[in-house]
Design a protein around this motif. Structure first.
Motif, PDB file in Angstrom:
ATOM      1  N   GLY A 178      -5.109 -10.132  14.261  1.00 48.26           N
ATOM      2  CA  GLY A 178      -5.745 -11.445  14.203  1.00 48.26           C
ATOM      3  C   GLY A 178      -6.929 -11.496  13.258  1.00 48.26           C
ATOM      4  O   GLY A 178      -7.419 -10.468  12.773  1.00 48.26           O
ATOM      5  N   GLU A 179      -7.398 -12.703  13.028  1.00 46.54           N
ATOM      6  CA  GLU A 179      -8.516 -12.921  12.116  1.00 46.54           C
ATOM      7  C   GLU A 179      -9.798 -12.297  12.644  1.00 46.54           C
ATOM      8  O   GLU A 179     -10.042 -12.273  13.847  1.00 46.54           O
ATOM      9  CB  GLU A 179      -8.714 -14.419  11.885  1.00 46.54           C
ATOM     10  N   ASN A 180     -10.589 -11.762  11.733  1.00 43.79           N
ATOM     11  CA  ASN A 180     -11.913 -11.199  12.022  1.00 43.79           C
ATOM     12  C   ASN A 180     -11.924 -10.084  13.067  1.00 43.79           C
ATOM     13  O   ASN A 180     -12.954  -9.829  13.675  1.00 43.79           O
ATOM     14  CB  ASN A 180     -12.893 -12.307  12.419  1.00 43.79           C
ATOM     15  N   LEU A 181     -10.794  -9.428  13.289  1.00 48.06           N
ATOM     16  CA  LEU A 181     -10.751  -8.291  14.212  1.00 48.06           C
ATOM     17  C   LEU A 181     -11.021  -6.999  13.438  1.00 48.06           C
ATOM     18  O   LEU A 181     -10.317  -6.700  12.469  1.00 48.06           O
ATOM     19  CB  LEU A 181      -9.380  -8.176  14.876  1.00 48.06           C
ATOM     20  N   PRO A 182     -12.012  -6.240  13.837  1.00 50.98           N
ATOM     21  CA  PRO A 182     -12.234  -4.945  13.182  1.00 50.98           C
ATOM     22  C   PRO A 182     -11.007  -4.050  13.385  1.00 50.98           C
ATOM     23  O   PRO A 182     -10.458  -3.979  14.495  1.00 50.98           O
ATOM     24  CB  PRO A 182     -13.448  -4.368  13.915  1.00 50.98           C
ATOM     25  N   HIS A 183     -10.565  -3.396  12.317  1.00 51.45           N
ATOM     26  CA  HIS A 183      -9.397  -2.532  12.419  1.00 51.45           C
ATOM     27  C   HIS A 183      -9.406  -1.464  11.332  1.00 51.45           C
ATOM     28  O   HIS A 183     -10.058  -1.618  10.306  1.00 51.45           O
ATOM     29  CB  HIS A 183      -8.098  -3.342  12.360  1.00 51.45           C
ATOM     30  N   VAL A 184      -8.652  -0.406  11.596  1.00 48.47           N
ATOM     31  CA  VAL A 184      -8.484   0.677  10.631  1.00 48.47           C
ATOM     32  C   VAL A 184      -7.181   1.398  10.933  1.00 48.47           C
ATOM     33  O   VAL A 184      -6.800   1.564  12.093  1.00 48.47           O
ATOM     34  CB  VAL A 184      -9.684   1.667  10.657  1.00 48.47           C
ATOM     35  N   PHE A 185      -6.476   1.786   9.863  1.00 49.82           N
ATOM     36  CA  PHE A 185      -5.270   2.604   9.959  1.00 49.82           C
ATOM     37  C   PHE A 185      -5.669   4.032   9.597  1.00 49.82           C
ATOM     38  O   PHE A 185      -6.038   4.300   8.453  1.00 49.82           O
ATOM     39  CB  PHE A 185      -4.200   2.123   8.967  1.00 49.82           C
ATOM     40  N   ARG A 186      -5.605   4.946  10.555  1.00 47.50           N
ATOM     41  CA  ARG A 186      -5.901   6.358  10.303  1.00 47.50           C
ATOM     42  C   ARG A 186      -4.568   7.077  10.130  1.00 47.50           C
ATOM     43  O   ARG A 186      -3.875   7.367  11.102  1.00 47.50           O
ATOM     44  CB  ARG A 186      -6.682   6.971  11.470  1.00 47.50           C
ATOM     45  N   THR A 187      -4.207   7.346   8.899  1.00 46.13           N
ATOM     46  CA  THR A 187      -2.914   7.942   8.584  1.00 46.13           C
ATOM     47  C   THR A 187      -2.922   9.438   8.871  1.00 46.13           C
ATOM     48  O   THR A 187      -3.881  10.128   8.540  1.00 46.13           O
ATOM     49  CB  THR A 187      -2.582   7.712   7.101  1.00 46.13           C
ATOM     50  N   ASP A 190       0.857  -1.185   0.000  1.00 43.97           N
ATOM     51  CA  ASP A 190       0.000   0.000   0.000  1.00 43.97           C
ATOM     52  C   ASP A 190       0.890   1.231   0.000  1.00 43.97           C
ATOM     53  O   ASP A 190       1.724   1.396   0.892  1.00 43.97           O
ATOM     54  CB  ASP A 190      -0.889   0.030   1.247  1.00 43.97           C
ATOM     55  N   THR A 191       0.707   2.082  -1.006  1.00 47.25           N
ATOM     56  CA  THR A 191       1.461   3.319  -1.105  1.00 47.25           C
ATOM     57  C   THR A 191       0.505   4.434  -1.495  1.00 47.25           C
ATOM     58  O   THR A 191      -0.287   4.270  -2.417  1.00 47.25           O
ATOM     59  CB  THR A 191       2.570   3.208  -2.171  1.00 47.25           C
ATOM     60  N   GLY A 192       0.563   5.528  -0.781  1.00 43.30           N
ATOM     61  CA  GLY A 192      -0.296   6.661  -1.082  1.00 43.30           C
ATOM     62  C   GLY A 192      -0.319   7.634   0.074  1.00 43.30           C
ATOM     63  O   GLY A 192       0.402   7.472   1.055  1.00 43.30           O
ATOM     64  N   VAL A 193      -1.166   8.619  -0.042  1.00 44.71           N
ATOM     65  CA  VAL A 193      -1.275   9.619   1.019  1.00 44.71           C
ATOM     66  C   VAL A 193      -1.777   8.973   2.304  1.00 44.71           C
ATOM     67  O   VAL A 193      -1.397   9.351   3.400  1.00 44.71           O
ATOM     68  CB  VAL A 193      -2.210  10.761   0.567  1.00 44.71           C
ATOM     69  N   ALA A 194      -2.639   7.954   2.165  1.00 45.10           N
ATOM     70  CA  ALA A 194      -3.204   7.281   3.329  1.00 45.10           C
ATOM     71  C   ALA A 194      -3.410   5.804   3.016  1.00 45.10           C
ATOM     72  O   ALA A 194      -3.462   5.410   1.856  1.00 45.10           O
ATOM     73  CB  ALA A 194      -4.536   7.921   3.710  1.00 45.10           C
ATOM     74  N   PHE A 195      -3.530   4.997   4.073  1.00 42.64           N
ATOM     75  CA  PHE A 195      -3.873   3.594   3.919  1.00 42.64           C
ATOM     76  C   PHE A 195      -5.383   3.459   3.823  1.00 42.64           C
ATOM     77  O   PHE A 195      -6.115   4.440   3.921  1.00 42.64           O
ATOM     78  CB  PHE A 195      -3.334   2.777   5.097  1.00 42.64           C
ATOM     79  N   TYR A 196      -5.893   2.250   3.681  1.00 38.15           N
ATOM     80  CA  TYR A 196      -7.330   1.998   3.623  1.00 38.15           C
ATOM     81  C   TYR A 196      -7.948   2.449   4.938  1.00 38.15           C
ATOM     82  O   TYR A 196      -7.656   1.890   5.994  1.00 38.15           O
ATOM     83  CB  TYR A 196      -7.575   0.509   3.379  1.00 38.15           C
ATOM     84  N   GLU A 197      -8.788   3.462   4.898  1.00 37.49           N
ATOM     85  CA  GLU A 197      -9.248   4.110   6.125  1.00 37.49           C
ATOM     86  C   GLU A 197     -10.691   3.789   6.510  1.00 37.49           C
ATOM     87  O   GLU A 197     -11.336   4.563   7.189  1.00 37.49           O
ATOM     88  CB  GLU A 197      -9.050   5.619   6.019  1.00 37.49           C
ATOM     89  N   GLN A 198     -11.193   2.626   6.104  1.00 40.37           N
ATOM     90  CA  GLN A 198     -12.521   2.185   6.516  1.00 40.37           C
ATOM     91  C   GLN A 198     -12.360   1.104   7.593  1.00 40.37           C
ATOM     92  O   GLN A 198     -11.537   0.204   7.432  1.00 40.37           O
ATOM     93  CB  GLN A 198     -13.293   1.603   5.334  1.00 40.37           C
ATOM     94  N   LEU A 199     -13.133   1.207   8.653  1.00 38.92           N
ATOM     95  CA  LEU A 199     -13.127   0.158   9.666  1.00 38.92           C
ATOM     96  C   LEU A 199     -13.624  -1.120   9.003  1.00 38.92           C
ATOM     97  O   LEU A 199     -14.706  -1.140   8.415  1.00 38.92           O
ATOM     98  CB  LEU A 199     -14.034   0.549  10.838  1.00 38.92           C
ATOM     99  N   HIS A 200     -12.817  -2.150   9.025  1.00 39.91           N
ATOM    100  CA  HIS A 200     -13.144  -3.379   8.306  1.00 39.91           C
ATOM    101  C   HIS A 200     -12.597  -4.594   9.046  1.00 39.91           C
ATOM    102  O   HIS A 200     -11.825  -4.470   9.987  1.00 39.91           O
ATOM    103  CB  HIS A 200     -12.581  -3.328   6.882  1.00 39.91           C
ATOM    104  N   GLN A 201     -13.022  -5.764   8.592  1.00 41.87           N
ATOM    105  CA  GLN A 201     -12.493  -7.020   9.124  1.00 41.87           C
ATOM    106  C   GLN A 201     -12.468  -8.031   8.001  1.00 41.87           C
ATOM    107  O   GLN A 201     -13.199  -7.922   7.027  1.00 41.87           O
ATOM    108  CB  GLN A 201     -13.326  -7.519  10.296  1.00 41.87           C
TER     109      GLN A 201
END
Length: 102
Positions: free
Chosen positions: A66-75, A21-32
């Motif tokens: 871990g698997e199925n853990l909701p997560h998000v990277f807020r850059t 992943d390269t860009g101004v930000a990473f994928y910023e949606q809370l997801h699992q």
């Protein structure tokens, strides 16, 4: 905040998925997703939310989710430089039935 279910594109023959992943930000949606992930932050910093835990991520961090853990990277945005993350996705069965302790 709603958690989006995310399905990584892979064939049944793929044991591992590698993603850059390269860009101004990473994928910023809370997801699992069903895959576990190991991510290396090459460049960038920000806030990481995993489940009910909030922490900071920085360059050179290695993160395991871990698997199925909701997560998000807020850059934290810095338009003069791109953020960069290398990630390996895998499941409990990716390395064969004897790899997992279950």
């Amino acid at each position: 905040m709603e958690v989006l279910p995310f399905k990584l594109p892979k064939s049944e023959k793929d044991a591992l998925i590698y993603q850059e992943d390269t860009g101004v930000a990473f994928y910023e949606q809370l997801h699992q997703h069903e895959e576990m992930q190991i991510s290396y932050i090459v460049k960038g910093l920000g806030t990481l939310i995993v489940g009910d835990n909030i922490s900071v991520f920085n360059e050179n961090d290695i993160l395991v989710i871990g698997e199925n853990l909701p997560h998000v990277f807020r850059t934290d945005y810095d338009l003069s430089t791109n953020a960069e993350m290398l990630t390996l996705f895998f499941t409990k069965t990716s390395f064969g039935k004897d790899f997992s302790t279950e």
